[in-house]
Design a protein around this motif. Sequence first.
Motif, PDB file in Angstrom:
ATOM      1  N   PRO A 135       4.858   2.187   9.679  1.00  0.00           N
ATOM      2  CA  PRO A 135       5.546   2.437  10.948  1.00  0.00           C
ATOM      3  C   PRO A 135       7.038   2.678  10.719  1.00  0.00           C
ATOM      4  N   PRO A 136       7.695   3.400  11.620  1.00  0.00           N
ATOM      5  CA  PRO A 136       9.112   3.740  11.446  1.00  0.00           C
ATOM      6  C   PRO A 136      10.020   2.538  11.208  1.00  0.00           C
ATOM      7  N   LYS A 137       9.711   1.407  11.816  1.00  0.00           N
ATOM      8  CA  LYS A 137      10.578   0.233  11.646  1.00  0.00           C
ATOM      9  C   LYS A 137      10.592  -0.256  10.199  1.00  0.00           C
ATOM     10  N   GLU A 138       9.570   0.134   9.406  1.00  0.00           N
ATOM     11  CA  GLU A 138       9.510  -0.253   8.005  1.00  0.00           C
ATOM     12  C   GLU A 138      10.253   0.730   7.095  1.00  0.00           C
ATOM     13  N   LYS A 139      10.808   1.776   7.687  1.00  0.00           N
ATOM     14  CA  LYS A 139      11.475   2.816   6.896  1.00  0.00           C
ATOM     15  C   LYS A 139      12.973   2.865   7.179  1.00  0.00           C
ATOM     16  N   GLN A 140      13.502   1.762   7.682  1.00  0.00           N
ATOM     17  CA  GLN A 140      14.922   1.699   7.982  1.00  0.00           C
ATOM     18  C   GLN A 140      15.744   1.507   6.702  1.00  0.00           C
ATOM     19  N   LEU A 141      17.036   1.783   6.819  1.00  0.00           N
ATOM     20  CA  LEU A 141      17.944   1.669   5.669  1.00  0.00           C
ATOM     21  C   LEU A 141      17.825   0.316   4.994  1.00  0.00           C
ATOM     22  N   PRO A 188       7.071  13.258  -3.285  1.00  0.00           N
ATOM     23  CA  PRO A 188       8.046  12.177  -3.441  1.00  0.00           C
ATOM     24  C   PRO A 188       8.712  12.191  -4.808  1.00  0.00           C
ATOM     25  N   ARG A 189      10.023  12.074  -4.819  1.00  0.00           N
ATOM     26  CA  ARG A 189      10.769  12.119  -6.073  1.00  0.00           C
ATOM     27  C   ARG A 189      11.324  10.748  -6.449  1.00  0.00           C
ATOM     28  N   THR A 190      11.451   9.862  -5.467  1.00  0.00           N
ATOM     29  CA  THR A 190      11.955   8.514  -5.715  1.00  0.00           C
ATOM     30  C   THR A 190      11.062   7.537  -4.954  1.00  0.00           C
ATOM     31  N   ILE A 191      11.266   6.256  -5.223  1.00  0.00           N
ATOM     32  CA  ILE A 191      10.506   5.270  -4.456  1.00  0.00           C
ATOM     33  C   ILE A 191      10.836   5.381  -2.972  1.00  0.00           C
ATOM     34  N   PHE A 192      12.057   5.817  -2.653  1.00  0.00           N
ATOM     35  CA  PHE A 192      12.443   5.930  -1.245  1.00  0.00           C
ATOM     36  C   PHE A 192      11.718   7.101  -0.567  1.00  0.00           C
ATOM     37  N   HIS A 193      11.581   8.214  -1.281  1.00  0.00           N
ATOM     38  CA  HIS A 193      10.777   9.308  -0.747  1.00  0.00           C
ATOM     39  C   HIS A 193       9.334   8.863  -0.550  1.00  0.00           C
ATOM     40  N   GLN A 194       8.826   8.094  -1.507  1.00  0.00           N
ATOM     41  CA  GLN A 194       7.450   7.602  -1.402  1.00  0.00           C
ATOM     42  C   GLN A 194       7.272   6.764  -0.137  1.00  0.00           C
ATOM     43  N   LEU A 195       8.206   5.871   0.114  1.00  0.00           N
ATOM     44  CA  LEU A 195       8.104   5.009   1.292  1.00  0.00           C
ATOM     45  C   LEU A 195       8.274   5.805   2.586  1.00  0.00           C
ATOM     46  N   LEU A 196       9.208   6.747   2.577  1.00  0.00           N
ATOM     47  CA  LEU A 196       9.435   7.556   3.773  1.00  0.00           C
ATOM     48  C   LEU A 196       8.242   8.449   4.075  1.00  0.00           C
ATOM     49  N   ASP A 197       7.529   8.857   3.045  1.00  0.00           N
ATOM     50  CA  ASP A 197       6.397   9.746   3.223  1.00  0.00           C
ATOM     51  C   ASP A 197       5.100   8.990   3.511  1.00  0.00           C
ATOM     52  N   SER A 198       5.151   7.672   3.475  1.00  0.00           N
ATOM     53  CA  SER A 198       3.952   6.858   3.686  1.00  0.00           C
ATOM     54  C   SER A 198       3.627   6.762   5.177  1.00  0.00           C
ATOM     55  N   ASP A 199       2.496   6.117   5.460  1.00  0.00           N
ATOM     56  CA  ASP A 199       2.085   5.947   6.852  1.00  0.00           C
ATOM     57  C   ASP A 199       2.572   4.632   7.450  1.00  0.00           C
ATOM     58  N   ARG A 202       0.828  -1.214   0.000  1.00  0.00           N
ATOM     59  CA  ARG A 202       0.000   0.000   0.000  1.00  0.00           C
ATOM     60  C   ARG A 202       0.862   1.264   0.000  1.00  0.00           C
ATOM     61  N   ALA A 203       2.029   1.190   0.654  1.00  0.00           N
ATOM     62  CA  ALA A 203       2.908   2.355   0.722  1.00  0.00           C
ATOM     63  C   ALA A 203       3.492   2.706  -0.638  1.00  0.00           C
ATOM     64  N   LEU A 204       3.694   1.705  -1.493  1.00  0.00           N
ATOM     65  CA  LEU A 204       4.359   1.931  -2.781  1.00  0.00           C
ATOM     66  C   LEU A 204       3.382   2.071  -3.944  1.00  0.00           C
ATOM     67  N   ASN A 205       2.153   1.641  -3.749  1.00  0.00           N
ATOM     68  CA  ASN A 205       1.169   1.659  -4.847  1.00  0.00           C
ATOM     69  C   ASN A 205       1.035   3.012  -5.550  1.00  0.00           C
ATOM     70  N   PRO A 206       0.954   4.140  -4.815  1.00  0.00           N
ATOM     71  CA  PRO A 206       0.752   5.418  -5.504  1.00  0.00           C
ATOM     72  C   PRO A 206       1.834   5.756  -6.520  1.00  0.00           C
ATOM     73  N   PHE A 207       3.043   5.257  -6.273  1.00  0.00           N
ATOM     74  CA  PHE A 207       4.155   5.571  -7.168  1.00  0.00           C
ATOM     75  C   PHE A 207       3.971   4.933  -8.535  1.00  0.00           C
ATOM     76  N   PHE A 208       3.232   3.804  -8.587  1.00  0.00           N
ATOM     77  CA  PHE A 208       3.078   3.045  -9.833  1.00  0.00           C
ATOM     78  C   PHE A 208       1.675   3.153 -10.408  1.00  0.00           C
ATOM     79  N   GLN A 209       0.896   4.124  -9.958  1.00  0.00           N
ATOM     80  CA  GLN A 209      -0.461   4.263 -10.470  1.00  0.00           C
ATOM     81  C   GLN A 209      -0.441   4.667 -11.946  1.00  0.00           C
TER      82      GLN A 209
END
Length: 525
Positions: A296-302, A283-294, A137-144
């Motif tokens: 939890p923080p543990k899912e946004k680690q390096l 968001p400019r990259t998939i990483f920005h998309q994930l970081l900007d998603s809802d 769900r966090a990445l879906n908007p990037f590929f719409q």
Amino acid sequence: MLYFFISGLDVSPVLLLVCLLVVYWASLVIFRLYLSPLSKFPGSKLAAATLWYEFYYEVIQRGQFSFKIREWHEQYGPVVRINPFEIHVDDPDGEFYHVVFAGTAVRDKHEYYTAQFGTGKTGFGTVSHYLHRVRRRALNPFFQPASILQFEPVIRANLAKLCERIDQYRKADLGAMPMRIVYMCLTTDVITSFALNYSWNHLDSPDFNPWWWHTTQNTAAMSKWTKQFPWLLPIFKSLPDVIVGTLNPALVLVLHMQRKIKNIVEDILEENRKQDPTELEAPRTIFHQLLDSDMPPKEKQLENLWQEGQNVLGAGADTVALVLTLTTYYLLENPSKLLKLKNELKAASKDKDSPLSLVELQSLPYLTGVVLEGLRLSYGTTTRLTRIAPTEDLKLQDLVIPAGTPISMSAICMHHNEQIFPDSHSFTPERWSDQPDGGKALERYMVSFSKGSRQCIGMGLAKAEIILTIATIFTRYDNMELVDMDFERDVALKHDMFLPQPSKESRGVRVLFKANGTGTDSGSN
């Protein structure tokens, strides 16, 4: 009591350990063959007893297990037990695939399958159905679809660069071009532009960066080992490159690729730490998309982010390049079908001052058929994909598959089901274009991108690339010729290395773009 009995025996500890191991393994084999819930399913007893059987065909015989599975289906029927834990289904009418790879039901993945890639912190590598929903769900908007349409000018810019390289190659009289490597430069530049917001510019390389193609092939081949021994990956990552290079020179390329992606993520994380959250741009990259998603923080680690990046880039590079390569081969090998495609593109472009848009190209029936046949005959992945219905028994004919059983199915079996795709090994765009619905109903049985809730997230982008590339190449160039080609040697599927591979003797699909046969300029379609 057993302890006192054993301690009273006058035997060496080594012999005792050996005896205990023999008893353990004998008990395990007896359980697997006669007491396991899967013991009722037909198949090889040796394969049911041990994973070493699969290891032999996958590693020693280099990607032959998928072919062995197809042999078993001919012998035992549509449901076959292929290892101690898993059954494989060759769906007779194509409908059971949609039960296993369901869009709404709960479906987990099998950890034995996902662990081989070492990307368990990604959507692709997630075992749990529910955790996968969070990550997807966090990445879906990037590929719409709207994002794909907005990205069309970038794809076209990369196609213009590809045409420039083809023209340079032709004018320099360098001979035939290795199309899988050439197309992979294109697809890599497209996916890096899309996912990372900057191109890796492989099309600028004088030799088309064959090392990058080898990197993806080595990553796929390595999975044959790491599927059996997933602990190998962290060991290799912990060793210095000089040692890894000695053990497996090709693996160094894989590790370098991972570090490159990790460095990109580290820079983005550092940028985010310095920037005021209220001033963050879209968001400019998939990483920005994930970081900007809802999430939890543990899912946004390096570790989560760079693994996701590796999966997106890997999936968007060689798989699409292979579709383009095989479609190019089949069109050049079938002049009458190529002529039908060219005539359709020419008729659609008549009286137009600008290239046909992606939306316009998507409406052309024969081009659509060409693309779908290319997808069907390139399979996506040749390895089996596995799903688990954790709380639901599944029924096929008179067989009941217990809940929690890993069930695998393969694109090879689906795409060569003669009831669904008659004369399945032939390249026949008409099987789609001649249908009253344009082949929409038949697409139900096309599983190049899998199906269900875990269907490939990049399907829309991949199809857009393929449509635009085929239209561009076969509108611009009128005089293309296959060089030194043998189907069995260079094209036919001979090894399942997760990705489809021809024979070890293959010279690849090589195309000569002749100097006296260009059409319109690189802006065409």
